[in-house]
Design a protein around this motif. Structure first.
Motif, mmCIF file in Angstrom:
data_model
loop_
_atom_site.group_PDB
_atom_site.id
_atom_site.type_symbol
_atom_site.label_atom_id
_atom_site.label_comp_id
_atom_site.label_asym_id
_atom_site.label_seq_id
_atom_site.Cartn_x
_atom_site.Cartn_y
_atom_site.Cartn_z
ATOM 1 N N GLU A 1 0.768 -1.294 0.149
ATOM 2 C CA GLU A 1 0.005 -0.225 0.193
ATOM 3 C C GLU A 1 0.815 1.269 -0.057
ATOM 4 O OE1 GLU A 1 -2.942 1.694 3.384
ATOM 5 O OE2 GLU A 1 -3.391 -0.172 2.722
ATOM 6 N N LEU A 2 0.479 2.285 -0.689
ATOM 7 C CA LEU A 2 1.062 3.737 -0.968
ATOM 8 C C LEU A 2 -0.270 4.561 -0.721
ATOM 9 C CD1 LEU A 2 3.501 5.313 -1.194
ATOM 10 C CD2 LEU A 2 2.853 5.536 -3.705
ATOM 11 N N ARG A 3 0.139 5.541 0.419
ATOM 12 C CA ARG A 3 -1.017 6.688 0.335
ATOM 13 C C ARG A 3 -0.206 7.983 0.172
ATOM 14 N NH1 ARG A 3 -6.310 6.983 3.711
ATOM 15 N NH2 ARG A 3 -6.122 4.662 3.764
ATOM 16 N N LEU A 4 -0.676 8.857 -0.403
ATOM 17 C CA LEU A 4 -0.123 10.028 -0.701
ATOM 18 C C LEU A 4 -1.199 11.169 -0.456
ATOM 19 C CD1 LEU A 4 1.644 9.491 -3.969
ATOM 20 C CD2 LEU A 4 2.588 9.480 -1.894
ATOM 21 N N LEU A 5 -0.400 12.241 0.088
ATOM 22 C CA LEU A 5 -1.608 13.374 0.314
ATOM 23 C C LEU A 5 -1.292 14.121 -0.944
ATOM 24 C CD1 LEU A 5 -2.962 15.124 2.495
ATOM 25 C CD2 LEU A 5 -0.918 16.092 2.827
ATOM 26 N N LEU A 6 -2.672 14.925 -1.281
ATOM 27 C CA LEU A 6 -2.805 15.714 -2.457
ATOM 28 C C LEU A 6 -3.337 16.980 -1.839
ATOM 29 C CD1 LEU A 6 -4.787 13.290 -4.775
ATOM 30 C CD2 LEU A 6 -2.451 13.601 -4.608
ATOM 31 N N LYS A 7 -3.180 17.990 -2.776
ATOM 32 C CA LYS A 7 -3.922 19.335 -2.307
ATOM 33 C C LYS A 7 -5.291 19.079 -1.783
ATOM 34 C CE LYS A 7 -4.443 24.036 -3.389
ATOM 35 N NZ LYS A 7 -4.766 25.260 -4.349
ATOM 36 N N GLN A 8 -5.925 18.403 -2.641
ATOM 37 C CA GLN A 8 -7.643 17.977 -2.273
ATOM 38 C C GLN A 8 -7.705 16.715 -2.080
ATOM 39 O OE1 GLN A 8 -9.686 19.888 -5.289
ATOM 40 N NE2 GLN A 8 -9.439 21.916 -4.494
ATOM 41 N N GLY A 9 -7.416 16.122 -0.841
ATOM 42 C CA GLY A 9 -7.646 14.478 -0.648
ATOM 43 C C GLY A 9 -6.355 13.808 -0.377
ATOM 44 N N GLN A 10 -6.451 12.407 -0.987
ATOM 45 C CA GLN A 10 -5.495 11.672 -1.059
ATOM 46 C C GLN A 10 -5.572 10.736 -2.126
ATOM 47 O OE1 GLN A 10 -5.605 9.568 2.809
ATOM 48 N NE2 GLN A 10 -5.741 11.659 4.006
ATOM 49 N N VAL A 11 -4.371 10.164 -2.403
ATOM 50 C CA VAL A 11 -4.726 8.982 -3.283
ATOM 51 C C VAL A 11 -4.051 7.600 -2.722
ATOM 52 C CG1 VAL A 11 -2.330 9.266 -4.373
ATOM 53 C CG2 VAL A 11 -4.151 8.100 -5.817
ATOM 54 N N LEU A 12 -4.547 6.384 -2.925
ATOM 55 C CA LEU A 12 -4.486 5.188 -2.176
ATOM 56 C C LEU A 12 -3.986 4.229 -3.305
ATOM 57 C CD1 LEU A 12 -4.232 3.276 0.240
ATOM 58 C CD2 LEU A 12 -6.515 2.842 -0.037
ATOM 59 N N ILE A 13 -2.961 3.848 -3.513
ATOM 60 C CA ILE A 13 -2.776 2.723 -4.489
ATOM 61 C C ILE A 13 -2.256 1.496 -3.671
ATOM 62 C CG2 ILE A 13 -0.909 2.146 -6.148
ATOM 63 C CD1 ILE A 13 -0.132 5.210 -6.150
ATOM 64 N N LYS A 14 -3.139 0.418 -4.004
ATOM 65 C CA LYS A 14 -2.843 -1.018 -3.489
ATOM 66 C C LYS A 14 -2.391 -2.099 -4.544
ATOM 67 C CE LYS A 14 -6.761 -0.539 -0.025
ATOM 68 N NZ LYS A 14 -7.888 -1.184 0.432
ATOM 69 N N GLY A 15 -1.535 -3.045 -4.054
ATOM 70 C CA GLY A 15 -1.069 -4.036 -4.898
ATOM 71 C C GLY A 15 -0.255 -4.925 -4.051
ATOM 72 N N GLU A 16 1.051 -5.315 -4.862
ATOM 73 C CA GLU A 16 2.085 -6.257 -4.103
ATOM 74 C C GLU A 16 3.423 -6.049 -4.373
ATOM 75 O OE1 GLU A 16 1.072 -10.150 -5.160
ATOM 76 O OE2 GLU A 16 -0.907 -10.252 -3.624
#
Length: 93
Positions: A52-67
């Motif tokens: 998992e990778l979670r990044l902060l954006l100016k408006q909200g976040q993006v979550l990337i899931k995988g392996e």
């Protein structure tokens, strides 16, 4: 460009043909299959693990899931992630 208001930015984007991601601080996400994802214009890493990778954006976040995630390159506003990418989710919190 941080001092311009929303309507001025939109007008400049439309009439001066400037890219939306630059004018409105939007993230630019480029994926190559399920193997690489390149994210520009993020505000920082909130969480990183092998799945998992979670990044902060100016408006909200993006979550990337995988392996098998590995951060290949990281700069203040750019990140290159390798691994098997299964999901990219925007979170508007």
């Amino acid at each position: 460009m941080g001092k311009l208001t929303g309507p001025v930015r939109k007008w400049m984007m439309q009439h001066m043909q400037l890219p939306a991601d630059v004018m409105m601080d939007l993230p630019r996400i480029t994926m190559i299959g399920q193997l690489h994802i390149y994210i520009e214009n993020h505000k920082g890493v909130l969480k990183f693990s092998q799945n998992e990778l979670r990044l902060l954006l100016k408006q909200g976040q993006v979550l990337i899931k995988g392996e098998h995630f590995v951060i290949k390159t990281i700069f203040p506003e750019e990140l290159l992630l390798e691994g098997r990418i299964d999901q990219v989710i925007y979170i508007n919190e």
